[in-house]
Design an enzyme around this catalytic site. Sequence first.
Site, PDB file in Angstrom:
ATOM      1  N   ARG A  89       0.829  -1.217   0.000  1.00  0.00           N
ATOM      2  CA  ARG A  89       0.000   0.000   0.000  1.00  0.00           C
ATOM      3  C   ARG A  89       0.859   1.262   0.000  1.00  0.00           C
ATOM      4  NH1 ARG A  89      -2.247  -3.721  -0.967  1.00  0.00           N
ATOM      5  NH2 ARG A  89      -4.202  -4.597  -0.176  1.00  0.00           N
TER       6      ARG A  89
ATOM      7  N   SER B 150     -11.267   0.150   3.347  1.00  0.00           N
ATOM      8  CA  SER B 150     -10.323  -0.189   4.415  1.00  0.00           C
ATOM      9  C   SER B 150      -9.606   1.086   4.868  1.00  0.00           C
ATOM     10  CB  SER B 150      -9.297  -1.218   3.928  1.00  0.00           C
ATOM     11  OG  SER B 150      -9.944  -2.423   3.576  1.00  0.00           O
TER      12      SER B 150
ATOM     13  N   GLU C  60      -4.573   3.778   5.815  1.00  0.00           N
ATOM     14  CA  GLU C  60      -4.484   3.569   4.372  1.00  0.00           C
ATOM     15  C   GLU C  60      -5.053   4.788   3.651  1.00  0.00           C
ATOM     16  OE1 GLU C  60      -6.228   0.478   1.041  1.00  0.00           O
ATOM     17  OE2 GLU C  60      -5.595  -0.322   2.975  1.00  0.00           O
TER      18      GLU C  60
END
Length: 380
Positions: free
Chosen positions: A181, A266, A372
């Site tokens: 990520r 998320s 995130e």
Amino acid sequence: MHISEHISLKELTTLKIGGVARYLASVSEVSELREALHFAEERKLPVIILGGGSNVLIANGEINSLVIKIDIKGIEWKEGAPPTLPTLKRGEGKGGAEDFVNVIASAGESWDGLVVEAVRRGLWGIENLSGIPGTVGATPIQNIGAYGVEIKDLIEWVEVFDTKVGIVRRLSNVECGFAYRDSIFKHPEGKGFIVLRVALRLKKGGIPNLAYRDLKEIFNSQFSILNEREKEERQSRLTPQDVRKAVLDIRSKKFPDLGKFGTAGSFFKNPIISKERFDELKKRFPNLPGFPLTRFDLTSGERSNLVKVPLAWILDNVCNLRGYERGNVKLFEKQPIVLVQNGLASSEEIESFAKEIATRVKEKTGIDIEWEVQKVKSMN
């Protein structure tokens, strides 16, 4: 190009939160992007780049900036393109150039729209990434991943506009600095890059990547009456459309309806910790799942043994936070790594809630968790 003034950003994000931008420009080609950047430079305004708004928390209040929405469109499908990536992933085999298709998609294209078309053409590679909201331009920035696949393993190159020197550049896969990520675009050396196009390498023939447990269970259930040899044979005949359908089924049971909730999906990353730290936690929580990773330091040549830990499991089984609610914000009951709001929350409320969750995880496990979601501050 049209520049609007005093535009609310709330409806331009899936989290349904955001202040008022001093200026908003929507650009559909590079010349318009240059014009917008010149407009901001003349007025000494900060620039904020916005794609589909699916992975961002924009502060309430006045955003004294030029927000540039990237609406550059276009997709090219180039057959017979030789792959240049150094590794071959599951299902790729050792085919020649004729077995691959290079897909060059502009940053403003819908990501899931691209997946739909690739699947329709019978191409393998991105079917496991079905259902992810947002635009193509965000995919290398976030290094999106789901159900056993990361976009970094499919990207050939990323074309960017380098705002520091005013030119269009093409970054190779290696130059993008991909990690979990993460990418160069999230770090100081890449902050001046605006993604214009992304080239992906897809394959005409392949086998499904069913490494993810829930995905594997769906097909095991479908073929439950077969013996192991027959089951493997049937799974080898699955199509990208079959995998996409299964992924969307899983997502529908885990992720909230964007029509009912404000959410960025998320909200936190799954933590990656050392093998030693994982072993210590495993003694305290014997059922703690973990996925081994190996990381190489190109400078020192050293190898690190790491473990990726599912944060949803910690939130549910260690912190007992599944469905935890405070005010207008809560962790989604079906997937606690997902944060949702009821339409009344402020950016400050989201941030305070996220900090509380991080504190609780730290107290229980000693693990520091990261967002995130990208944060955009108000600039009065």
